[in-house]
Write a protein that holds these residues in place. Sequence first.
Motif, PDB file in Angstrom:
ATOM      1  N   GLU B   3       0.844  -1.187   0.000  1.00 40.20           N
ATOM      2  CA  GLU B   3       0.000   0.000   0.000  1.00 40.20           C
ATOM      3  C   GLU B   3       0.889   1.251   0.000  1.00 40.20           C
ATOM      4  O   GLU B   3       1.926   1.278   0.646  1.00 40.20           O
ATOM      5  CB  GLU B   3      -0.852  -0.025   1.269  1.00 40.20           C
ATOM      6  CG  GLU B   3      -2.198   0.657   1.108  1.00 40.20           C
ATOM      7  CD  GLU B   3      -3.041   0.442   2.358  1.00 40.20           C
ATOM      8  OE1 GLU B   3      -4.066   1.119   2.478  1.00 40.20           O
ATOM      9  OE2 GLU B   3      -2.662  -0.387   3.209  1.00 40.20           O
ATOM     10  N   LEU B   6       0.381   7.030   3.440  1.00 42.34           N
ATOM     11  CA  LEU B   6      -0.664   8.064   3.477  1.00 42.34           C
ATOM     12  C   LEU B   6      -0.111   9.434   3.105  1.00 42.34           C
ATOM     13  O   LEU B   6      -0.781  10.233   2.466  1.00 42.34           O
ATOM     14  CB  LEU B   6      -1.246   8.158   4.887  1.00 42.34           C
ATOM     15  CG  LEU B   6      -2.455   7.299   5.209  1.00 42.34           C
ATOM     16  CD1 LEU B   6      -2.794   7.435   6.679  1.00 42.34           C
ATOM     17  CD2 LEU B   6      -3.649   7.705   4.350  1.00 42.34           C
ATOM     18  N   GLY B  29       3.639   1.586  10.929  1.00 40.98           N
ATOM     19  CA  GLY B  29       2.528   1.391  10.004  1.00 40.98           C
ATOM     20  C   GLY B  29       2.860   1.800   8.578  1.00 40.98           C
ATOM     21  O   GLY B  29       1.987   1.780   7.718  1.00 40.98           O
ATOM     22  N   LEU B  31       3.316   4.725   7.314  1.00 38.66           N
ATOM     23  CA  LEU B  31       2.318   5.738   6.979  1.00 38.66           C
ATOM     24  C   LEU B  31       2.915   6.950   6.266  1.00 38.66           C
ATOM     25  O   LEU B  31       2.191   7.764   5.725  1.00 38.66           O
ATOM     26  CB  LEU B  31       1.585   6.182   8.255  1.00 38.66           C
ATOM     27  CG  LEU B  31       0.982   5.034   9.085  1.00 38.66           C
ATOM     28  CD1 LEU B  31       0.314   5.563  10.338  1.00 38.66           C
ATOM     29  CD2 LEU B  31      -0.022   4.227   8.251  1.00 38.66           C
ATOM     30  N   GLN B 144      -2.972   3.497  20.712  1.00 37.74           N
ATOM     31  CA  GLN B 144      -3.848   2.338  20.529  1.00 37.74           C
ATOM     32  C   GLN B 144      -5.077   2.414  21.426  1.00 37.74           C
ATOM     33  O   GLN B 144      -4.955   2.505  22.645  1.00 37.74           O
ATOM     34  CB  GLN B 144      -3.100   1.038  20.869  1.00 37.74           C
ATOM     35  CG  GLN B 144      -1.998   0.669  19.905  1.00 37.74           C
ATOM     36  CD  GLN B 144      -2.517  -0.081  18.685  1.00 37.74           C
ATOM     37  OE1 GLN B 144      -3.723  -0.317  18.559  1.00 37.74           O
ATOM     38  NE2 GLN B 144      -1.605  -0.433  17.785  1.00 37.74           N
ATOM     39  N   GLU B 166      -7.480   9.274   9.043  1.00 39.43           N
ATOM     40  CA  GLU B 166      -7.020   7.933   8.678  1.00 39.43           C
ATOM     41  C   GLU B 166      -5.628   7.662   9.266  1.00 39.43           C
ATOM     42  O   GLU B 166      -5.332   6.553   9.718  1.00 39.43           O
ATOM     43  CB  GLU B 166      -7.017   7.769   7.150  1.00 39.43           C
ATOM     44  CG  GLU B 166      -6.627   6.397   6.644  1.00 39.43           C
ATOM     45  CD  GLU B 166      -7.532   5.260   7.144  1.00 39.43           C
ATOM     46  OE1 GLU B 166      -8.678   5.539   7.575  1.00 39.43           O
ATOM     47  OE2 GLU B 166      -7.072   4.101   7.117  1.00 39.43           O
ATOM     48  N   ARG B 169      -6.221   6.790  12.796  1.00 36.73           N
ATOM     49  CA  ARG B 169      -6.840   5.460  12.880  1.00 36.73           C
ATOM     50  C   ARG B 169      -5.794   4.374  12.705  1.00 36.73           C
ATOM     51  O   ARG B 169      -5.777   3.383  13.409  1.00 36.73           O
ATOM     52  CB  ARG B 169      -7.927   5.305  11.814  1.00 36.73           C
ATOM     53  CG  ARG B 169      -9.269   5.861  12.238  1.00 36.73           C
ATOM     54  CD  ARG B 169     -10.366   5.516  11.231  1.00 36.73           C
ATOM     55  NE  ARG B 169     -11.266   6.656  11.068  1.00 36.73           N
ATOM     56  CZ  ARG B 169     -11.347   7.431   9.994  1.00 36.73           C
ATOM     57  NH1 ARG B 169     -10.590   7.165   8.928  1.00 36.73           N
ATOM     58  NH2 ARG B 169     -12.168   8.457   9.955  1.00 36.73           N
ATOM     59  N   ARG B 170      -4.889   4.597  11.753  1.00 38.90           N
ATOM     60  CA  ARG B 170      -3.858   3.571  11.527  1.00 38.90           C
ATOM     61  C   ARG B 170      -2.840   3.530  12.670  1.00 38.90           C
ATOM     62  O   ARG B 170      -2.097   2.568  12.797  1.00 38.90           O
ATOM     63  CB  ARG B 170      -3.150   3.831  10.195  1.00 38.90           C
ATOM     64  CG  ARG B 170      -4.133   3.658   9.020  1.00 38.90           C
ATOM     65  CD  ARG B 170      -3.494   2.997   7.830  1.00 38.90           C
ATOM     66  NE  ARG B 170      -4.249   3.291   6.623  1.00 38.90           N
ATOM     67  CZ  ARG B 170      -3.729   3.372   5.405  1.00 38.90           C
ATOM     68  NH1 ARG B 170      -2.427   3.191   5.228  1.00 38.90           N
ATOM     69  NH2 ARG B 170      -4.482   3.629   4.364  1.00 38.90           N
ATOM     70  N   CYS B 171      -2.828   4.584  13.480  1.00 40.21           N
ATOM     71  CA  CYS B 171      -2.001   4.551  14.708  1.00 40.21           C
ATOM     72  C   CYS B 171      -2.775   3.888  15.848  1.00 40.21           C
ATOM     73  O   CYS B 171      -2.288   3.803  16.977  1.00 40.21           O
ATOM     74  CB  CYS B 171      -1.596   5.963  15.125  1.00 40.21           C
ATOM     75  SG  CYS B 171      -0.437   6.736  13.988  1.00 40.21           S
TER      76      CYS B 171
END
Lengths: 295, 295
Positions: B3, B6, B29, B31, B144, B166, B169-171
């Motif tokens: 992916e 971000l 992540g 990111l 988290q 987002e 959220r991914r964290c």
Amino acid sequence: MAEAPLYERVALIGLGLIGSSLARAMRQGKLARHIAGHARSERTRNKALELGFVDSIHADAAAAVDGADLVVVCTPLGTYAAIGAAIGPRLKPGATLTDVGSVKQAVIRDLGPHVPDQVHFVPGHPIAGTEHSGPEAGFAELFQGRWCILTPPAGADAAAVERLAELWRRCGSMIEIMEAAHHDQVLAITSHLPHLIAYCIVGTVTGVEEATQKEVVKFSASGFRDFTRIAASDPTMWRDVFLNNREAVLEMLGRFSEDLAALQRNIRWGEGDKLQELFTRTRAIRRGIIEAKQA
Amino acid sequence: MAEAPLYERVALIGLGLIGSSLARAMRQGKLARHIAGHARSERTRNKALELGFVDSIHADAAAAVDGADLVVVCTPLGTYAAIGAAIGPRLKPGATLTDVGSVKQAVIRDLGPHVPDQVHFVPGHPIAGTEHSGPEAGFAELFQGRWCILTPPAGADAAAVERLAELWRRCGSMIEIMEAAHHDQVLAITSHLPHLIAYCIVGTVTGVEEATQKEVVKFSASGFRDFTRIAASDPTMWRDVFLNNREAVLEMLGRFSEDLAALQRNIRWGEGDKLQELFTRTRAIRRGIIEAKQA
């Protein structure tokens, strides 16, 4: 050969968090040959039998202390005078009477007059607890690594004090001997004031407008949450603590209120250096507690 | 195919507990393709390189934001105006500027005027932290299961807000969108007042006579200890919180003082029923927090 138990027969008056934990710890350490329990409520008595941490259960406090070498009062402070009147005449000569109450001068005031001459009266206070109450909440390890303060009156029998101290040590505690008045002052600072403030702030925060209530719970992890745990402690026990250590608590409360007013003024007038000085000082205290292994 | 990150390039202004945790979480992540870090102190910059949670380090805040798609200000609130002046002119058109400060109206006041037209300004506040500070104290899991509040101004670019949401959220965070003024009120209740009270009580308790000091630490587990953890939070950060959310904090402090005076009176006059009523009410709140899984 197995070691003989420290006491032949122990009577526990009150089987809540502390009483039931002590029963479990005594059982685990084989510290008493027989544990007799008393609780006022039938529900608690049934629970105690079901959980099996007592050898006999008694609806009548006086019956529970019959023949006991050690009697431990584990009920809220407000009940002590009545319990003293009920059990005093039935205490066995040579027995030790102790308790686990959070205030010690009040215990001497309320239990003291009922103690017969040949009974050793050694008030005690295990500095241990959780925010949960009742016989189900107890556990044998509650006193591990925690202090237990004994406040024997002048001239108390040294052997009786030492045997009681040994009981607490075998439950995992460390012993401190103190005068009752000094105990009440120290605990007003380290325990009673903090609990009072926690109760107060939780009351204030939950008194805000209905619309904000949900968010208060939702975002409680940002600081508020930590106070709610303390303010979930047993209401009756704590009511009696404040009513029975009134002078020392009011003295500390007075100091706190003064400090809070000063802090409020610092914020209003934008005195950042004074705020930072306080916050830096309080941070250092934490290190002291961590170093003393009490964190 | 992996992916895409971000953000291509993220600049973190400030690398303390929150900044360094965010860097670690973004790295874990995947990111951001590049994480540029700025810290004022050389010690922190060296530490960040040594710990390896940034890809580049910059002594100059403006240099750090060069070419960044996302800029996150993670310094105490008192530094925001100067940081805004320094980085504002260097922000890339189309970039998003956010922060992690505990007060949001002050952020809009101090950073807002420096934000160029083509930059998306989306203030944020992750409700997460510990009593430790500095780049060594951070960890990837800090966010988290915790809330992150975003306070985009009216008319903010929806895509920019969503991309930032987002990231959080991914964290591991949950997102709440709120108006800045409302945020400041809610946090005054759930976070700022509790911290202030904790700082105050630790100050009061440690202000007692020298002779009692050792015992205060020794018996701190009886309640006081829990306050010392909160009162060990970063002094500069908290000084700036109180100075920058003054009105809301003073309002809550006023309510608390009134409630405390009432409680003091209850104790002085032996009004046990009123104490018990409060203590029973506060106990119920704890259940609400446990049910909301915030305990």
